[in-house]
Design a protein around this motif. Structure first.
Motif, PDB file in Angstrom:
ATOM      1  N   VAL A   1       0.937  -1.179  -0.226  1.00  0.00           N
ATOM      2  CA  VAL A   1      -0.052  -0.041   0.072  1.00  0.00           C
ATOM      3  C   VAL A   1       0.873   1.294  -0.018  1.00  0.00           C
ATOM      4  O   VAL A   1       0.474   2.231  -0.760  1.00  0.00           O
ATOM      5  N   ALA A   2       1.831   1.438   0.782  1.00  0.00           N
ATOM      6  CA  ALA A   2       2.544   2.310   1.028  1.00  0.00           C
ATOM      7  C   ALA A   2       3.503   2.414  -0.414  1.00  0.00           C
ATOM      8  O   ALA A   2       3.620   3.819  -0.754  1.00  0.00           O
ATOM      9  N   TYR A   3       4.231   1.453  -1.035  1.00  0.00           N
ATOM     10  CA  TYR A   3       5.052   1.378  -2.139  1.00  0.00           C
ATOM     11  C   TYR A   3       3.905   1.895  -3.261  1.00  0.00           C
ATOM     12  O   TYR A   3       4.458   2.496  -4.200  1.00  0.00           O
ATOM     13  N   GLY A   4       2.713   1.715  -3.054  1.00  0.00           N
ATOM     14  CA  GLY A   4       1.736   2.054  -4.379  1.00  0.00           C
ATOM     15  C   GLY A   4       1.235   3.395  -4.252  1.00  0.00           C
ATOM     16  O   GLY A   4       0.590   3.662  -5.114  1.00  0.00           O
ATOM     17  N   ALA A   5       1.624   4.022  -3.232  1.00  0.00           N
ATOM     18  CA  ALA A   5       0.950   5.487  -3.058  1.00  0.00           C
ATOM     19  C   ALA A   5       1.506   6.452  -4.161  1.00  0.00           C
ATOM     20  O   ALA A   5       0.763   7.039  -4.721  1.00  0.00           O
ATOM     21  N   LEU A   6       2.979   6.049  -4.422  1.00  0.00           N
ATOM     22  CA  LEU A   6       3.392   7.017  -5.637  1.00  0.00           C
ATOM     23  C   LEU A   6       2.676   6.845  -6.872  1.00  0.00           C
ATOM     24  O   LEU A   6       2.238   7.825  -7.696  1.00  0.00           O
ATOM     25  N   PRO A   7       2.637   5.601  -7.382  1.00  0.00           N
ATOM     26  CA  PRO A   7       1.680   5.414  -8.603  1.00  0.00           C
ATOM     27  C   PRO A   7       0.294   5.833  -8.443  1.00  0.00           C
ATOM     28  O   PRO A   7      -0.414   6.301  -9.283  1.00  0.00           O
ATOM     29  N   HIS A   8      -0.283   5.735  -7.167  1.00  0.00           N
ATOM     30  CA  HIS A   8      -1.653   6.031  -6.878  1.00  0.00           C
ATOM     31  C   HIS A   8      -1.884   7.566  -6.998  1.00  0.00           C
ATOM     32  O   HIS A   8      -2.786   8.010  -7.762  1.00  0.00           O
ATOM     33  N   ILE A   9      -0.954   8.312  -6.897  1.00  0.00           N
ATOM     34  CA  ILE A   9      -1.150   9.923  -6.965  1.00  0.00           C
ATOM     35  C   ILE A   9      -0.916  10.200  -8.402  1.00  0.00           C
ATOM     36  O   ILE A   9      -1.417  11.294  -8.862  1.00  0.00           O
ATOM     37  N   LEU A  10      -0.444   9.428  -9.349  1.00  0.00           N
ATOM     38  CA  LEU A  10      -0.539  10.000 -10.804  1.00  0.00           C
ATOM     39  C   LEU A  10      -1.943   9.909 -11.288  1.00  0.00           C
ATOM     40  O   LEU A  10      -2.026  11.140 -12.004  1.00  0.00           O
ATOM     41  N   GLY A  11      -2.936   9.198 -10.631  1.00  0.00           N
ATOM     42  CA  GLY A  11      -4.392   9.625 -11.241  1.00  0.00           C
ATOM     43  C   GLY A  11      -4.712  10.853 -10.429  1.00  0.00           C
ATOM     44  O   GLY A  11      -5.442  11.527 -11.320  1.00  0.00           O
ATOM     45  N   ASN A  12      -4.218  11.378  -9.461  1.00  0.00           N
ATOM     46  CA  ASN A  12      -4.643  12.655  -8.985  1.00  0.00           C
ATOM     47  C   ASN A  12      -4.089  13.903  -9.747  1.00  0.00           C
ATOM     48  O   ASN A  12      -4.612  14.875 -10.240  1.00  0.00           O
ATOM     49  N   VAL A  13      -2.760  13.471 -10.200  1.00  0.00           N
ATOM     50  CA  VAL A  13      -1.985  14.556 -11.035  1.00  0.00           C
ATOM     51  C   VAL A  13      -2.663  14.737 -12.046  1.00  0.00           C
ATOM     52  O   VAL A  13      -3.075  15.889 -12.702  1.00  0.00           O
ATOM     53  N   PHE A  14      -3.051  13.687 -12.786  1.00  0.00           N
ATOM     54  CA  PHE A  14      -3.763  13.904 -14.297  1.00  0.00           C
ATOM     55  C   PHE A  14      -5.235  13.932 -14.272  1.00  0.00           C
ATOM     56  O   PHE A  14      -5.677  14.048 -15.276  1.00  0.00           O
ATOM     57  N   ALA A  15      -5.772  13.970 -12.951  1.00  0.00           N
ATOM     58  CA  ALA A  15      -7.278  14.065 -12.745  1.00  0.00           C
ATOM     59  C   ALA A  15      -7.860  12.871 -13.715  1.00  0.00           C
ATOM     60  O   ALA A  15      -9.044  12.941 -14.055  1.00  0.00           O
ATOM     61  N   ARG A  16      -7.235  11.763 -13.573  1.00  0.00           N
ATOM     62  CA  ARG A  16      -7.822  10.810 -14.108  1.00  0.00           C
ATOM     63  C   ARG A  16      -7.893   9.307 -13.049  1.00  0.00           C
ATOM     64  O   ARG A  16      -7.006   8.643 -12.819  1.00  0.00           O
ATOM     65  N   GLN A  17      -8.932   9.256 -12.411  1.00  0.00           N
ATOM     66  CA  GLN A  17      -9.224   8.260 -11.218  1.00  0.00           C
ATOM     67  C   GLN A  17      -9.796   7.115 -11.438  1.00  0.00           C
ATOM     68  O   GLN A  17     -10.160   6.418 -10.353  1.00  0.00           O
ATOM     69  N   HIS A  18     -10.218   6.728 -12.720  1.00  0.00           N
ATOM     70  CA  HIS A  18     -11.127   5.745 -12.731  1.00  0.00           C
ATOM     71  C   HIS A  18     -10.330   4.165 -12.531  1.00  0.00           C
ATOM     72  O   HIS A  18     -10.831   3.182 -12.180  1.00  0.00           O
ATOM     73  N   HIS A  19      -9.062   4.311 -12.512  1.00  0.00           N
ATOM     74  CA  HIS A  19      -8.190   2.892 -12.165  1.00  0.00           C
ATOM     75  C   HIS A  19      -8.013   2.866 -10.837  1.00  0.00           C
ATOM     76  O   HIS A  19      -8.160   1.479 -10.496  1.00  0.00           O
ATOM     77  N   GLN A  20      -8.004   3.918 -10.000  1.00  0.00           N
ATOM     78  CA  GLN A  20      -8.215   3.736  -8.536  1.00  0.00           C
ATOM     79  C   GLN A  20      -9.480   3.303  -8.197  1.00  0.00           C
ATOM     80  O   GLN A  20      -9.340   2.616  -6.929  1.00  0.00           O
ATOM     81  N   ILE A  21     -10.365   3.766  -8.531  1.00  0.00           N
ATOM     82  CA  ILE A  21     -11.865   3.032  -8.380  1.00  0.00           C
ATOM     83  C   ILE A  21     -11.892   1.620  -8.546  1.00  0.00           C
ATOM     84  O   ILE A  21     -12.273   0.842  -7.789  1.00  0.00           O
ATOM     85  N   ALA A  22     -11.515   1.281 -10.022  1.00  0.00           N
ATOM     86  CA  ALA A  22     -11.428  -0.072 -10.296  1.00  0.00           C
ATOM     87  C   ALA A  22     -10.588  -0.883  -9.602  1.00  0.00           C
ATOM     88  O   ALA A  22     -11.242  -2.127  -9.442  1.00  0.00           O
ATOM     89  N   GLY A  23      -9.662  -0.615  -9.255  1.00  0.00           N
ATOM     90  CA  GLY A  23      -8.711  -1.368  -8.373  1.00  0.00           C
ATOM     91  C   GLY A  23      -9.139  -1.566  -7.113  1.00  0.00           C
ATOM     92  O   GLY A  23      -8.966  -2.886  -6.504  1.00  0.00           O
TER      93      GLY A  23
END
Length: 440
Positions: A364-386
């Motif tokens: 979870v901690a390691y995945g925090a960095l890939p996670h914020i890419l969705g916030n940066v680009f305002a494309r969060q559908h993969h966060q929801i799907a995951g």
């Protein structure tokens, strides 16, 4: 004028991490008192009520986060009336929504209390603390408005000051009330903390912006402006953001509800302590990682791909350095058990629980960095799907483990659900944003 061009990014990050540490200290001292004086099953009651209240908090329209975003876009000196329209409109909207949510949560939980708990003593304790916990739900929504407003004017560190002070009062209240009043004292201390965050946030925001309010002939402390268009544009962003938070944050409440039904309150109490220990370590690492968000956004806005180099550098560091705190926590789990439970023999069940959760939350901690890419680009559908994938895994396999398996099997399923979410988001985000060279 109150606006300061310094965005205070580093200061905001430092005080944010300190806030997490102080809050964690208050939590674990309260847990120590509850376990030592009232038993671990009572802690299970607290955990179960909080898990069910999650669905009330999940109905939050997310105006706090939206407020920070939209206020930050305005010139806080020349467009102060628009700032106040946003803040005041969010205040009244959240007031109504959280007032209704608090009553609805109280009605639902009190009505189905015999479904949530099987013994009469747990029901009585739960009904005692429920009014304070539902009132706390109301104040958590209201404090989010002023927290978002302060972040929007780039004074997030002042919001952290307030939260740190409230956490200090919370800690003192715990020391004074929990030994004599148990969970009722803990619920009151939490209610006190959230009400202080709301009242102080309101007063401090008014004080900081008083000169601009007076210049624009607005009441300094009275939120009397309301504009439906202000709410409408914030709701779209806020609800989307809240859907992500709901989906991401639902694994633990669902796991606690399943544990309370299949493995009992005593096991849930031990799980509550173990999961909180691991979560707090993960939260500190995640908070540090999230400080990269403004840097990524700034570089991307300039049309540069340098952020990718920074990303890979930070990803390697996150994967390497995140492992150490979880390894230390796992190795120290027998000592932690002795501190909280005052028993003569090591409970290997607790150590096993911590070890399994440490592995899960490392990802979870390691995945925090890939996670914020969705916030940066305002494309969060993969966060929801995951997150939906992890919820399905946990719900289906968790019920099977509860009916036919063991507690260890259930813990492995929780870890697998968290791992699956992090892995899915990492793969999808890196494919979309890195391999496809998206930069705007």
């Amino acid at each position: 004028m109150f606006f300061n061009s310094n965005l205070n990014v580093k200061k905001n990050a430092v005080y944010s991490v300190f806030e997490v540490i102080l809050t964690a200290l208050a939590v674990f001292i309260s847990y120590k008192f509850i376990i030592s004086l009232h038993g671990v099953a009572v802690l299970g009651v607290w955990s179960a009520i909080n898990a069910w209240l999650f669905f009330g908090r999940a109905s939050n329209p997310g105006l706090g986060a939206a407020l920070a975003r939209y206020v930050a876009r305005l010139n806080h000196n020349t467009e102060f009336i628009n700032v106040r329209y946003l803040v005041d409109s969010a205040f009244w909207f959240n007031f109504i929504i959280f007032f209704l949510l608090s009553f609805a949560s109280y009605f639902f939980i009190s009505t189905f209390i015999d479904f949530i708990f099987s013994d009469e003593n747990s029901m009585l304790i739960a009904l005692q603390i429920l009014p304070f916990m539902c009132a706390g739900l109301f104040f958590s929504g209201m404090s989010g408005v002023f927290n978002g407003a302060l972040k929007g004017i780039h004074m997030g560190f002042i919001s952290s000051y307030i939260n740190i002070f409230a956490a200090g009062v919370h800690l003192i209240a715990i020391l004074l009330l929990v030994p004599d009043y148990g969970l009722l004292g803990l619920a009151y201390a939490r209610f006190l903390q959230l009400s202080i965050m709301t009242i102080f946030g309101w007063m401090v925001f008014g004080y900081i912006t008083r000169s601009a309010a007076i210049q624009n002939k607005l009441p300094v402390y009275l939120p009397f402006l309301f504009r439906l268009t202000s709410i409408r544009k914030m709701l779209i962003y806020g609800i989307n953001n809240q859907i992500v938070k709901l989906s991401v944050g639902s694994v633990q409440p669902i796991s606690k509800i399943l544990i309370s039904k299949f493995f009992g309150l005593e096991f849930l109490g031990i799980y509550e302590l173990a999961s909180k220990l691991v979560e707090k370590v993960s939260n500190i690492i995640t908070r540090v990682t999230l400080t990269a968000l403004p840097a990524f956004s700034s570089i991307i806005m300039k049309g540069s791909n340098k952020w990718q180099e920074i990303y890979f550098n930070l990803r390697w560091k996150a994967s390497f350095y995140s492992a150490f705190p979880f390894m230390v926590l796992s190795l120290c789990s027998p000592l932690i058990f002795f501190i909280f439970f005052n028993e003569n023999e090591i409970n290997w069940e607790f150590s096993k629980m911590v070890a399994i959760l440490c592995v899960a939350y490392y990802f979870v901690a390691y995945g925090a960095l890939p996670h914020i890419l969705g916030n940066v680009f305002a494309r969060q559908h993969h966060q929801i799907a995951g997150s939906i994938i992890s919820i399905i895994i946990l719900t289906i396999l968790g019920v099977v483990a509860g009916l036919y398996g063991t507690s260890t099997m259930f813990l492995v399923i929780v870890a697998f659900a968290l791992f699956s979410r992090s892995l899915y988001i990492k793969i999808r985000h890196e494919k979309d944003f890195l391999k496809n060279n998206i930069s705007n």
